[in-house]
Design a protein around this motif. Structure first.
Motif, PDB file in Angstrom:
ATOM      1  N   THR A 178      16.669  -0.679   9.096  1.00  0.00           N
ATOM      2  CA  THR A 178      16.963   0.563   8.166  1.00  0.00           C
ATOM      3  C   THR A 178      16.062   1.317   7.795  1.00  0.00           C
ATOM      4  N   MET A 179      15.253   0.473   6.969  1.00  0.00           N
ATOM      5  CA  MET A 179      13.851   1.264   6.158  1.00  0.00           C
ATOM      6  C   MET A 179      12.930   2.102   7.223  1.00  0.00           C
ATOM      7  N   GLY A 180      12.913   1.296   8.355  1.00  0.00           N
ATOM      8  CA  GLY A 180      12.067   2.051   9.540  1.00  0.00           C
ATOM      9  C   GLY A 180      12.614   3.481   9.950  1.00  0.00           C
ATOM     10  N   GLU A 181      14.007   3.318   9.780  1.00  0.00           N
ATOM     11  CA  GLU A 181      14.910   4.676  10.338  1.00  0.00           C
ATOM     12  C   GLU A 181      14.605   5.613   9.493  1.00  0.00           C
ATOM     13  N   TYR A 182      14.609   5.363   8.058  1.00  0.00           N
ATOM     14  CA  TYR A 182      14.648   6.137   7.076  1.00  0.00           C
ATOM     15  C   TYR A 182      13.037   6.758   6.571  1.00  0.00           C
ATOM     16  N   LYS A 183      12.042   6.212   7.500  1.00  0.00           N
ATOM     17  CA  LYS A 183      10.706   6.449   7.457  1.00  0.00           C
ATOM     18  C   LYS A 183       9.913   6.523   6.181  1.00  0.00           C
ATOM     19  N   LYS A 186      12.992   7.756   2.025  1.00  0.00           N
ATOM     20  CA  LYS A 186      14.211   7.986   1.326  1.00  0.00           C
ATOM     21  C   LYS A 186      14.913   6.497   0.873  1.00  0.00           C
ATOM     22  N   SER A 187      15.504   6.888  -0.183  1.00  0.00           N
ATOM     23  CA  SER A 187      15.870   5.524  -0.701  1.00  0.00           C
ATOM     24  C   SER A 187      16.848   4.710  -0.030  1.00  0.00           C
ATOM     25  N   VAL A 188      16.878   3.499  -0.146  1.00  0.00           N
ATOM     26  CA  VAL A 188      17.779   2.610   0.852  1.00  0.00           C
ATOM     27  C   VAL A 188      18.586   1.772  -0.245  1.00  0.00           C
ATOM     28  N   LYS A 189      20.040   1.706   0.201  1.00  0.00           N
ATOM     29  CA  LYS A 189      20.792   1.002  -0.820  1.00  0.00           C
ATOM     30  C   LYS A 189      22.042   0.328   0.032  1.00  0.00           C
ATOM     31  N   VAL A 218      15.804   0.104  -2.131  1.00  0.00           N
ATOM     32  CA  VAL A 218      14.656   0.686  -2.379  1.00  0.00           C
ATOM     33  C   VAL A 218      14.565   1.868  -2.916  1.00  0.00           C
ATOM     34  N   ASP A 219      13.647   2.101  -3.883  1.00  0.00           N
ATOM     35  CA  ASP A 219      13.521   3.428  -4.471  1.00  0.00           C
ATOM     36  C   ASP A 219      12.489   3.588  -5.208  1.00  0.00           C
ATOM     37  N   LYS A 220      12.166   4.721  -5.987  1.00  0.00           N
ATOM     38  CA  LYS A 220      11.201   4.803  -6.787  1.00  0.00           C
ATOM     39  C   LYS A 220      11.658   4.004  -8.193  1.00  0.00           C
ATOM     40  N   ASP A 221      10.812   3.095  -8.754  1.00  0.00           N
ATOM     41  CA  ASP A 221      11.192   2.350  -9.899  1.00  0.00           C
ATOM     42  C   ASP A 221      12.415   1.578  -9.923  1.00  0.00           C
ATOM     43  N   VAL A 222      12.390   0.927  -8.986  1.00  0.00           N
ATOM     44  CA  VAL A 222      13.459  -0.167  -9.140  1.00  0.00           C
ATOM     45  C   VAL A 222      12.792  -1.339  -9.677  1.00  0.00           C
ATOM     46  N   ARG A 223      13.462  -2.019 -10.423  1.00  0.00           N
ATOM     47  CA  ARG A 223      12.901  -3.306 -11.228  1.00  0.00           C
ATOM     48  C   ARG A 223      13.884  -4.512 -11.242  1.00  0.00           C
ATOM     49  N   MET A 224      13.159  -5.519 -11.588  1.00  0.00           N
ATOM     50  CA  MET A 224      13.788  -7.001 -11.529  1.00  0.00           C
ATOM     51  C   MET A 224      15.118  -6.825 -12.148  1.00  0.00           C
ATOM     52  N   SER A 225      15.079  -5.925 -13.371  1.00  0.00           N
ATOM     53  CA  SER A 225      16.290  -5.995 -14.505  1.00  0.00           C
ATOM     54  C   SER A 225      17.561  -5.186 -13.715  1.00  0.00           C
ATOM     55  N   ASP A 226      17.453  -4.422 -12.726  1.00  0.00           N
ATOM     56  CA  ASP A 226      18.047  -3.954 -11.904  1.00  0.00           C
ATOM     57  C   ASP A 226      18.975  -4.699 -10.868  1.00  0.00           C
ATOM     58  N   LEU A 227      17.847  -5.623 -10.472  1.00  0.00           N
ATOM     59  CA  LEU A 227      18.546  -6.882  -9.583  1.00  0.00           C
ATOM     60  C   LEU A 227      19.391  -7.610 -10.332  1.00  0.00           C
ATOM     61  N   ALA A 298       7.237  -1.356   6.918  1.00  0.00           N
ATOM     62  CA  ALA A 298       8.545  -0.490   7.122  1.00  0.00           C
ATOM     63  C   ALA A 298       8.109   0.798   6.885  1.00  0.00           C
ATOM     64  N   GLY A 299       6.913   1.275   6.451  1.00  0.00           N
ATOM     65  CA  GLY A 299       6.648   2.525   6.234  1.00  0.00           C
ATOM     66  C   GLY A 299       6.637   3.131   4.717  1.00  0.00           C
ATOM     67  N   TYR A 300       6.995   2.287   3.886  1.00  0.00           N
ATOM     68  CA  TYR A 300       7.090   2.646   2.219  1.00  0.00           C
ATOM     69  C   TYR A 300       5.935   2.291   1.530  1.00  0.00           C
ATOM     70  N   ASP A 301       5.434   3.207   0.922  1.00  0.00           N
ATOM     71  CA  ASP A 301       4.216   3.013   0.040  1.00  0.00           C
ATOM     72  C   ASP A 301       4.409   2.185  -1.114  1.00  0.00           C
ATOM     73  N   PRO A 302       4.084   0.950  -1.251  1.00  0.00           N
ATOM     74  CA  PRO A 302       4.348   0.254  -2.393  1.00  0.00           C
ATOM     75  C   PRO A 302       3.937   0.714  -3.710  1.00  0.00           C
ATOM     76  N   LYS A 303       3.062   1.771  -3.704  1.00  0.00           N
ATOM     77  CA  LYS A 303       2.536   2.231  -5.082  1.00  0.00           C
ATOM     78  C   LYS A 303       3.756   3.183  -5.232  1.00  0.00           C
ATOM     79  N   GLU A 304       4.491   3.821  -4.376  1.00  0.00           N
ATOM     80  CA  GLU A 304       5.295   4.880  -4.896  1.00  0.00           C
ATOM     81  C   GLU A 304       6.691   4.141  -4.922  1.00  0.00           C
ATOM     82  N   TYR A 305       6.978   3.195  -4.300  1.00  0.00           N
ATOM     83  CA  TYR A 305       8.399   2.718  -3.976  1.00  0.00           C
ATOM     84  C   TYR A 305       8.419   1.035  -4.337  1.00  0.00           C
ATOM     85  N   SER A 306       9.602   0.780  -4.938  1.00  0.00           N
ATOM     86  CA  SER A 306       9.591  -0.706  -5.158  1.00  0.00           C
ATOM     87  C   SER A 306      11.050  -0.854  -4.805  1.00  0.00           C
TER      88      SER A 306
END
Ligand code: 2U9
Length: 344
Positions: A178-183, A186-189, A218-227, A298-306
């Motif tokens: 799915t992450m690969g598909e969203y290139k 895009k956020s994945v939930k 997966v989105d910008k600024d997802v944290r452990m507290s969200d989990l 999967a094509g997501y930049d870990p500096k931008e997305y978590s």
């Protein structure tokens, strides 16, 4: 000639009147109107008549033939109707008789559990996605930070179809796909429920085939507290508001940091008893922050997305919720077990 024809008509009509079967009617038809019958004979002998008599007798013979034919047809219809009425009466169905009960199946306990889990996560904005059970080595292992030399890739642990294809050992490849598909932009939930396979010796707590529900956000600024917030919400809705959760550090190759989540024991409420083996807590799932390498692959930049991910086994959840003592009950199709969970 005229008298003969009239006598024939009278005779034939009397026979028609008396006939009680279709066969009788048919033989009357043949004997009076057939090629060798008396009326045809009269018509054939017309040549011998005088020119004055011929049209009169001809017309009368035709009329007699028509009258007999009409009566035969009418009687035929009457007899057919009578036969039908008799048949219908004989075949009457008693609609007041109670029906024979039809054995109806019902969804499997695991189906109920998976659907309940799906509903809870859909309520928190997750979409449900499915993927293939025969997976490529890349999506099952490589894309999830399980490189070629990783112990979990040992042939002992997986069912291989070819060198490159295997029965998936977890549903994580659906998320990698799915992450690969969203290139990567895009956020994945999502959650992905499904069957998974591992080479294992079956016993009361292990099965070579079981079910998983995994989740990924997966989105910008997802944290452990969200989990923690999402899993706490899930645990309370699924097991009951009074249950507490706790996270313990753990390790998975695809998450860093990784955690395991326990819920407070419903029997002793944390005091310690035989159900929770004296700890007061029961382990229900694992999770963590998606490993930066997994995001990157999967094509997501870990500096931008978590992102966070988690995984649970519905068999284990069902065993805890309903006190099922052997995982093999889910697969041996003993109706005495299965029927207990059929909803009315
Ligand atoms: C991606 C990234 C990370 C899924 C995860 C677990 C922890 C976990 C077990 C629960 C019981 C498997 O069924 S079980 O035996 N799973 O503890 N699963 S994190 O992590 C992912 C998945 C996909 C792309």
């Amino acid at each position: 000639m005229k008298e003969r024809l009239q006598a024939l008509q009278q005779e034939a009509l009397a026979k028609v009147k008396e006939a009680t079967t279709l066969d009788e009617l048919q033989s009357i038809r043949v004997s009076y109107l057939g090629k060798k019958g008396p009326i045809t004979e009269v018509l054939r002998g017309m040549g011998k008549l005088s020119p004055e008599e011929r049209p009169v007798i001809g017309e009368l013979a035709n009329k007699v033939r028509e009258t007999i034919a009409n009566q035969l047809d009418e009687k035929k219809q009457q007899l057919e109707k009578l036969a039908l009425d008799k048949k219908l009466e004989a075949e009457t169905i008693d609609v007041t008789l109670p029906g024979r009960p039809v054995a109806v199946g019902g969804p499997h306990l695991l189906t109920h559990i998976v659907e309940e889990i799906e509903d809870l996560f859909i309520g928190m904005g997750f979409e449900v996605r499915e993927g293939p059970e025969v997976e490529t080595d890349y999506y099952n292992f490589e894309a999830l930070n399980l490189p070629k030399d990783h112990p979990a890739r040992d042939m002992q642990d997986s069912f291989y179809v070819t060198e490159e294809l295997l029965l998936r050992t977890h549903t994580s490849p659906v998320q990698a796909r799915t992450m690969g598909e969203y290139k990567g932009n895009k956020s994945v939930k999502m959650i992905c429920p499904g069957k998974v396979y591992r080479r294992d010796t079956d016993d009361a707590t292990h099965s070579h085939q079981f079910t998983q529900v995994e989740g990924l956000y997966v989105d910008k600024d997802v944290r452990m507290s969200d989990l923690k917030g999402v899993l706490n919400q899930f645990a309370k809705q699924f097991f009951g508001e009074e249950r507490e959760i706790r996270l313990r550090p753990s390790f998975f190759p695809f998450t860093e940091p990784s955690v395991e989540m326990d819920i407070s024991c419903k029997v002793c409420h944390g005091e310690g008893c035989s159900v929770c083996k004296g700890t007061g807590w029961i382990e229900i799932l694992g999770g963590g922050m998606v490993h930066p390498r997994v995001l990157e692959m999967a094509g997501y930049d870990p500096k931008e997305y978590s992102g966070f991910a988690f995984g649970m086994g519905p068999e284990r959840i069902a065993m805890l919720k309903y006190g099922v003592d052997d995982i093999r009950h889910f697969y041996t199709n003993d109706l005495r077990f299965l029927k207990q969970y059929h909803k009315a």
